[in-house]
Design an enzyme around this catalytic site. Structure first.
Site, PDB file in Angstrom:
ATOM      1  N   ASP A  35      -1.636  -0.772   5.958  1.00  0.00           N
ATOM      2  CA  ASP A  35      -1.920  -0.183   7.269  1.00  0.00           C
ATOM      3  C   ASP A  35      -3.394  -0.198   7.650  1.00  0.00           C
ATOM      4  OD1 ASP A  35      -2.436   1.824   5.235  1.00  0.00           O
ATOM      5  OD2 ASP A  35      -2.628   3.267   6.874  1.00  0.00           O
ATOM      6  N   ASP A  46       0.868  -1.164   0.000  1.00  0.00           N
ATOM      7  CA  ASP A  46       0.000   0.000   0.000  1.00  0.00           C
ATOM      8  C   ASP A  46       0.918   1.231   0.000  1.00  0.00           C
ATOM      9  OD1 ASP A  46      -2.451   1.530   0.457  1.00  0.00           O
ATOM     10  OD2 ASP A  46      -1.679   1.809   2.489  1.00  0.00           O
ATOM     11  N   ASP A  74      -0.296   5.037   1.083  1.00  0.00           N
ATOM     12  CA  ASP A  74      -0.634   5.975   2.146  1.00  0.00           C
ATOM     13  C   ASP A  74      -0.622   5.290   3.510  1.00  0.00           C
ATOM     14  OD1 ASP A  74      -1.112   8.205   0.422  1.00  0.00           O
ATOM     15  OD2 ASP A  74      -3.025   7.307  -0.132  1.00  0.00           O
TER      16      ASP A  74
END
Length: 238
Positions: free
Chosen positions: A168, A8, A10
């Site tokens: 996250d 990922d 961000d």
């Protein structure tokens, strides 16, 4: 046999959630909404139009959603991209280089659309580390469905059984598990360690060097998953 590691962006590679949340909040408040910071932060890493619509209390097809998305994208470069490599979390460039040097193929699977994802990776100086970048607008179904993870593996020619996803959020873990990838959840982004564990993360770590430690050995011994724990054991990435 080829192995792949898919990330990922961000909250995983780049410390963008705060900047993005600030921008999203400013945009929707400019259109009459008044969400809390927690409500805005919870949208980071999710498809933009759906997030804006939810905060505005309208449908995705509403004119207000289109206006909000246009305002967000018009300001993204100045408000976020202008920070450049300073957006990267500590250890990211070095960690990615180590993985590549060990022969791993690297990819990105992100809820950003292609133009935004490529612009961010270029601005932070890490675009050339990745062999594929798969975005929300390149698949039929976004996270938490497995489409982006499966597309990444297909692009890289790597089997899920030898590959990892690092993210996250709970939706990251759900997507990766649906694609049969092993997972590393990072607790320094949007969702908590507890939420990531509950979503089925194989490992949860508190900083990016600890991500590399897990990937270097294919497993990790708690407390080595935790930031500030004992030094990384020796051994080559496989």
């Amino acid at each position: 046999m080829t192995s792949a590691i898919v990330f990922d962006i961000d909250g995983t590679l780049a410390d963008t959630p705060s900047a993005i949340a600030e921008l999203i909040g400013d945009v929707v408040r400019g259109l009459g909404a008044s969400p809390s910071r927690a409500e805005v932060l919870a949208t980071v890493g999710k498809p933009l139009e759906a997030s804006l619509a939810g905060l505005l209390g309208v449908s995705v097809d509403d004119d207000a959603t289109a206006e909000a998305a246009a305002r967000y994208r018009a300001r993204f470069a100045a408000d976020v991209l202008s920070r450049g490599p300073a957006l990267l979390l500590p250890g990211v460039p070095e960690g990615l280089d180590r993985l590549r040097a060990a022969g791993h193929l690297l990819g990105v699977a992100t809820s950003k659309i292609s133009t935004s994802a490529l612009a961010l990776l270029e601005a932070t100086g890490i675009l050339d580390r990745f062999d594929t970048v798969v975005c929300h607008d390149m698949v039929e179904r976004g996270k938490p469905h497995p489409d982006m993870a499966l597309r990444s593996l297909a692009d890289l020619g790597a089997p899920a059984a030898r590959s990892w996803y690092v993210g996250d959020t709970v939706t990251d873990m759900t997507m990766a598990r649906a694609a049969a990838l092993r997972t590393v959840g990072v607790s320094y982004g949007v969702d908590s360690a507890e939420a990531l564990t509950a979503a089925g993360a194989d490992h949860v770590v508190a900083d990016f060097p600890s991500v590399i430690r897990v990937l270097a050995h294919g497993t990790a011994v708690t407390p080595h998953d935790l930031a500030g724990a004992s030094p990384e054991p020796t051994g080559a990435l496989t």
